[in-house]
Motif scaffolding. Structure first.
Motif, PDB file in Angstrom:
ATOM      1  N   ASN A 275     124.849  26.267   8.651  1.00 31.65           N
ATOM      2  CA  ASN A 275     124.362  24.950   9.065  1.00 31.65           C
ATOM      3  C   ASN A 275     123.788  24.103   7.946  1.00 31.65           C
ATOM      4  O   ASN A 275     123.762  22.880   8.081  1.00 31.65           O
ATOM      5  CB  ASN A 275     123.293  25.115  10.154  1.00 31.65           C
ATOM      6  N   GLU A 276     123.311  24.684   6.868  1.00 31.06           N
ATOM      7  CA  GLU A 276     122.725  23.894   5.786  1.00 31.06           C
ATOM      8  C   GLU A 276     123.812  23.597   4.757  1.00 31.06           C
ATOM      9  O   GLU A 276     124.231  24.484   4.016  1.00 31.06           O
ATOM     10  CB  GLU A 276     121.552  24.640   5.152  1.00 31.06           C
ATOM     11  N   SER A 277     124.248  22.349   4.736  1.00 25.98           N
ATOM     12  CA  SER A 277     125.366  21.947   3.883  1.00 25.98           C
ATOM     13  C   SER A 277     124.936  21.111   2.686  1.00 25.98           C
ATOM     14  O   SER A 277     125.782  20.725   1.882  1.00 25.98           O
ATOM     15  CB  SER A 277     126.390  21.151   4.706  1.00 25.98           C
ATOM     16  N   GLN A 278     123.668  20.818   2.546  1.00 23.46           N
ATOM     17  CA  GLN A 278     123.197  19.985   1.448  1.00 23.46           C
ATOM     18  C   GLN A 278     122.263  20.779   0.551  1.00 23.46           C
ATOM     19  O   GLN A 278     121.565  21.690   1.006  1.00 23.46           O
ATOM     20  CB  GLN A 278     122.466  18.742   1.980  1.00 23.46           C
TER      21      GLN A 278
ATOM     22  N   VAL B  43     113.306  25.174  -7.243  1.00 23.79           N
ATOM     23  CA  VAL B  43     114.650  25.724  -7.414  1.00 23.79           C
ATOM     24  C   VAL B  43     115.602  24.930  -6.534  1.00 23.79           C
ATOM     25  O   VAL B  43     115.279  24.578  -5.393  1.00 23.79           O
ATOM     26  CB  VAL B  43     114.691  27.220  -7.037  1.00 23.79           C
ATOM     27  N   THR B  44     116.792  24.647  -7.045  1.00 27.42           N
ATOM     28  CA  THR B  44     117.843  23.996  -6.273  1.00 27.42           C
ATOM     29  C   THR B  44     118.582  25.055  -5.457  1.00 27.42           C
ATOM     30  O   THR B  44     119.100  26.024  -6.008  1.00 27.42           O
ATOM     31  CB  THR B  44     118.827  23.265  -7.196  1.00 27.42           C
ATOM     32  N   VAL B  45     118.635  24.866  -4.147  1.00 23.03           N
ATOM     33  CA  VAL B  45     119.200  25.846  -3.235  1.00 23.03           C
ATOM     34  C   VAL B  45     120.323  25.195  -2.446  1.00 23.03           C
ATOM     35  O   VAL B  45     120.167  24.093  -1.913  1.00 23.03           O
ATOM     36  CB  VAL B  45     118.125  26.394  -2.274  1.00 23.03           C
ATOM     37  N   ASP B  46     121.465  25.871  -2.371  1.00 17.60           N
ATOM     38  CA  ASP B  46     122.602  25.416  -1.578  1.00 17.60           C
ATOM     39  C   ASP B  46     123.128  26.609  -0.787  1.00 17.60           C
ATOM     40  O   ASP B  46     123.992  27.350  -1.251  1.00 17.60           O
ATOM     41  CB  ASP B  46     123.700  24.833  -2.470  1.00 17.60           C
ATOM     42  N   PRO B  47     122.597  26.863   0.419  1.00 15.89           N
ATOM     43  CA  PRO B  47     123.004  28.048   1.175  1.00 15.89           C
ATOM     44  C   PRO B  47     124.484  28.077   1.527  1.00 15.89           C
ATOM     45  O   PRO B  47     125.025  29.157   1.792  1.00 15.89           O
ATOM     46  CB  PRO B  47     122.140  27.970   2.443  1.00 15.89           C
ATOM     47  N   SER B  48     125.151  26.920   1.560  1.00 12.23           N
ATOM     48  CA  SER B  48     126.568  26.917   1.937  1.00 12.23           C
ATOM     49  C   SER B  48     127.441  27.646   0.923  1.00 12.23           C
ATOM     50  O   SER B  48     128.575  28.012   1.233  1.00 12.23           O
ATOM     51  CB  SER B  48     127.054  25.474   2.099  1.00 12.23           C
ATOM     52  N   ARG B  49     126.938  27.882  -0.280  1.00 14.14           N
ATOM     53  CA  ARG B  49     127.711  28.578  -1.311  1.00 14.14           C
ATOM     54  C   ARG B  49     127.334  30.049  -1.443  1.00 14.14           C
ATOM     55  O   ARG B  49     127.820  30.724  -2.341  1.00 14.14           O
ATOM     56  CB  ARG B  49     127.510  27.878  -2.659  1.00 14.14           C
ATOM     57  N   TRP B  50     126.484  30.523  -0.574  1.00 16.38           N
ATOM     58  CA  TRP B  50     126.072  31.920  -0.663  1.00 16.38           C
ATOM     59  C   TRP B  50     127.163  32.845  -0.148  1.00 16.38           C
ATOM     60  O   TRP B  50     128.107  32.421   0.526  1.00 16.38           O
ATOM     61  CB  TRP B  50     124.800  32.141   0.148  1.00 16.38           C
TER      62      TRP B  50
ATOM     63  N   ASP C 239     117.044  13.939   8.658  1.00 18.70           N
ATOM     64  CA  ASP C 239     117.480  15.160   9.336  1.00 18.70           C
ATOM     65  C   ASP C 239     116.420  16.239   9.150  1.00 18.70           C
ATOM     66  O   ASP C 239     116.139  16.664   8.024  1.00 18.70           O
ATOM     67  CB  ASP C 239     118.822  15.620   8.768  1.00 18.70           C
ATOM     68  N   THR C 240     115.824  16.702  10.236  1.00 16.82           N
ATOM     69  CA  THR C 240     114.806  17.758  10.191  1.00 16.82           C
ATOM     70  C   THR C 240     115.294  19.037  10.862  1.00 16.82           C
ATOM     71  O   THR C 240     114.491  19.864  11.289  1.00 16.82           O
ATOM     72  CB  THR C 240     113.519  17.270  10.868  1.00 16.82           C
ATOM     73  N   SER C 241     116.593  19.201  10.958  1.00 16.50           N
ATOM     74  CA  SER C 241     117.140  20.410  11.577  1.00 16.50           C
ATOM     75  C   SER C 241     116.779  21.631  10.744  1.00 16.50           C
ATOM     76  O   SER C 241     116.757  21.572   9.505  1.00 16.50           O
ATOM     77  CB  SER C 241     118.659  20.296  11.704  1.00 16.50           C
ATOM     78  N   GLN C 242     116.514  22.735  11.418  1.00 15.62           N
ATOM     79  CA  GLN C 242     116.122  23.945  10.715  1.00 15.62           C
ATOM     80  C   GLN C 242     116.297  25.156  11.619  1.00 15.62           C
ATOM     81  O   GLN C 242     116.573  25.029  12.814  1.00 15.62           O
ATOM     82  CB  GLN C 242     114.668  23.868  10.265  1.00 15.62           C
TER      83      GLN C 242
END
Length: 681
Positions: A490-493, A504-511, A191-194
């Motif tokens: 849109n970024e769920s992983q 750094v580990t980033v999870d935008p779905s939790r912002w 998946d290269t969605s961005q």
């Protein structure tokens, strides 16, 4: 007034009719006044206007539009794309500081590293300066990449385990050898969605005629028109039946004759249009409109914003939306109007006047250097000798006054003063001073110090700073907000990304759903260096003042030095400074170690002495207790001895009494006996 029950659900043909009506009535659809103005400004920017009045005149063209636009563009680009972190998300509280920093770094990573923000910003600023408004489109693009990998000599069970590891792994082909071992190829879909940020050409944006802004609450119609081939529409996944409904009469003819496009490609001669008539149908281009319009499709009585993708008579997609993907920049905004003033258009009059005056100077110089002559008839022996421009050539005359230069009017002395006046007029119109484009010889002198020159350059940039703040508030802040929202939705992983030298580990779905954006810009001459120097002076003062040192902790020092490095454009601060919480415990020097060892030994000695004292006290207490027990035992023994003595005496007394009583009894029995018999004898 119609009632709610009178409204009906719209068919596709009705939607097409409504969208087409709004497109035809929008600004920028066809040959409008705005399009002609943009073409004219582009011609002046390219230096093709003004044209010479006569063929024999000078072809010189002043480059006022080009110089002023490029100077303003350079100043804004240097401010917002020079490597500094221009936007930061404000933390919601002390506990949110680290998360806000991660959100800022990741959004900066998406804008600058996943996208070519410098190129987008360059195009948007240029469009804003020459076309009133520059526009960028921010959207989430679904995409994937298929990589082929080969495998050799594995069993069927191993292949099944490999395919079961991930649902994105598929078997392309395989073959077995004589021993049953498999070899082949697998396809791995990644998946290269961005988030995608792209600049939109001015002629592709259609806005309703009296739009105030692109705020979703105030605007009713805005559209983005683009050329798409039939192949591209099929690759985008649209239904074949809808593609067939487009028809053959909806090519991009309105874009082929657009004056803005023709002016843009005029210098390279590519003004023959973009039509593909007579070519394959797969490559045939059609005009696709991505329209955002408030419309009541279901007949509920409430019109909502919808995204309608239309090509010809076909509706390719319809979906409700809650925001628009466009971010705009107007350098000279006009209140209560979407389109601002044209920055470059204000320089056309100056460019015309400077061009005419400079051409007059050049033409006069040419006439002065090559004057015309009056010749008396018959005064020349050979007229060709005068016509020839051979250096030092002779001209034979029959009389002294045969050749006389024709009198030429002198150049008006006010021409050069007028050119200087036009220079000042251009600076007043644009706010771009020659000091900001490069120091003038008049600014550098023995009387003017470096600080004064710096102050003059900074004061000359006041108008540039206002335009820079317009860019920050109109374009940069909304763009970062939009990128932030798209990442959350849109970024769920989880992702592991390199942010300023750290993984750094980033999870935008939790912002958090929304954050405040702060934009920091430094436009003045050496303003970043002055800010860094100010912080460095504070650091030195805090470090040397003994009253402040207790308040100036290692964490405060780290933050101060980090801010100083970031002001200098160094973002990978962790490569040079280690955060205090990651430092190992400091090791004392030899003297301190000796002192600590002596103190420790002294402490151990004191502890031993105290232990001995406690042991002695305990032994003394035990001795005292034993003495007391001995005394008690001695007292008990003495008492027991006394008691035994008393018992013995009592026993002796009782025995004596018994003897006496016995004797008395014997005496009573022998009263008649005259003698006394002794018991012993």
């Amino acid at each position: 007034m119609a009632k709610i029950e009178d409204y009906e659900k719209l068919e596709d043909s009705d939607i097409v009719s409504i969208v087409d009506t709004n497109i035809r009535q929008s600004i920028g659809y066809m040959d409008s006044d705005l399009a002609r103005e943009r073409k004219r400004v582009t011609d002046y920017y390219n230096g093709t206007l003004p044209k010479p009045a006569h063929d024999g005149n000078s072809k010189y063209v002043s480059q006022d539009c080009f110089n002023q636009v490029e100077s303003m563009k350079a100043a804004l680009l240097e401010t917002f794309s020079s490597g500094n972190r221009i936007c930061k998300f404000a933390p919601q509280g002390p506990e949110d500081t680290q998360m806000a920093a991660i959100c800022s770094s990741y959004t900066d990573y998406v804008v600058f590293r996943q996208n070519d923000f410098f190129g987008v910003l360059r195009s948007v600023i240029h469009d804003g300066l020459v076309a009133r408004v520059g526009t960028a489109k921010v959207f989430w693009q679904e995409s994937s990449q298929v990589d082929l990998e080969s495998f050799e000599n594995i069993t069927q069970d191993e292949l099944d385990m490999l395919l079961a590891q991930d649902e994105n792994i598929e078997l392309e082909d395989s073959e077995a050898d004589d021993f049953g071992m498999l070899s082949g190829t697998i396809a791995i879909t990644r998946d290269t969605s961005q988030v995608v940020i792209e600049a939109i050409p001015p002629e592709e944006l259609l806005v309703e005629s009296q739009a105030v802004s692109l705020d979703i609450d105030t605007i009713n119609f805005v559209a983005h028109r683009t050329r798409k081939t039939i192949t591209e529409l099929r690759e985008m996944g649209y239904d074949e039946d809808k593609i067939q409904q487009i028809g053959d009469g909806h090519e991009d003819v309105e874009m082929e004759t657009d004056p803005e496009i023709l002016a843009r490609f005029d210098e390279i001669g590519a003004d023959r249009g973009h039509s593909n008539h007579g070519y394959q149908d797969q490559i045939r281009t059609v005009m696709v409109y991505e329209a955002y319009i408030k419309i009541d499709i279901e007949g509920t009585g409430i019109a909502k914003m919808h995204r309608i993708l239309k090509a010809g008579n076909a509706i390719l997609d319809v979906e409700p939306v809650n925001r628009l993907p466009f971010v705009t920049f107007a350098p000279l905004p006009v209140p209560h109007s979407f389109y601002g003033s044209n920055f470059a258009e204000k320089l056309i009059a100056t460019q015309n006047a400077r061009t005419v005056l400079t051409r007059s100077i050049l033409d006069h110089s040419m006439i002065t250097n090559n004057p015309r002559y009056m010749v008396v008839k018959g005064g020349l022996s050979n007229p060709r000798e005068l016509i020839s421009s051979r250096l030092g050539g002779l001209v034979n005359v029959t009389r002294p006054d045969a050749v006389t230069p024709m009198q030429q009017a002198s150049l008006n002395p006010f021409v050069f003063q007028t050119i200087d006046m036009l220079d000042r007029n251009a600076e007043d119109n644009t706010g771009t001073s020659r000091l900001s484009m490069g120091l003038s010889k008049d600014a550098i002198s023995k009387q003017n110090s470096a600080a004064m020159v710096e102050q003059l350059a900074t004061m000359s940039q006041q108008r540039q700073k206002i335009i820079a703040r317009n860019l920050a508030s109109q374009f940069v802040k909304p763009l970062f907000h939009l990128v932030y929202q798209l990442c959350i939705e849109n970024e769920s992983q989880e992702k592991i990304v390199d942010l300023s030298g750290q993984y750094v580990t980033v999870d935008p779905s939790r912002w958090e759903d929304k954050r405040d954006v702060m934009v920091e810009l430094r436009l003045g001459y050496g303003e970043q260096d002055r800010e860094a120097q100010k912080l460095l002076s504070l650091h030195q003062m805090f470090s040397q003042d003994p009253t402040i040192q207790p308040l100036y902790s290692p964490q405060n020092r780290y933050q101060m030095l980090k801010q100083i490095l970031e002001q200098q454009g160094i973002l990978n601060v962790e490569d040079y400074l280690t955060p205090p919480d990651q430092l190992p415990p400091p090791e004392p020097d030899q003297a301190q170690q000796m002192q600590m060892q002596m103190a420790q030994k002294q402490l151990e000695l004191q502890e031993r002495q105290q232990a001995l004292a406690e042991q002695k006290a305990q032994m003394d207490a035990q001795m005292d207790q034993m003495k007391m027990q001995m005394e008690q035992m001695k007292a008990q023994a003495s008492h027991a001895l006394q008691a035994d003595n008393m018992d013995l005496k009592e026993a002796q007394l009782a025995h004596k009494r018994r003897i006496d009583e016995g004797e008395l009894a014997i005496l009573k029995r022998t009263e008649d006996v005259r003698g006394i018999v002794s018991p012993t004898g």
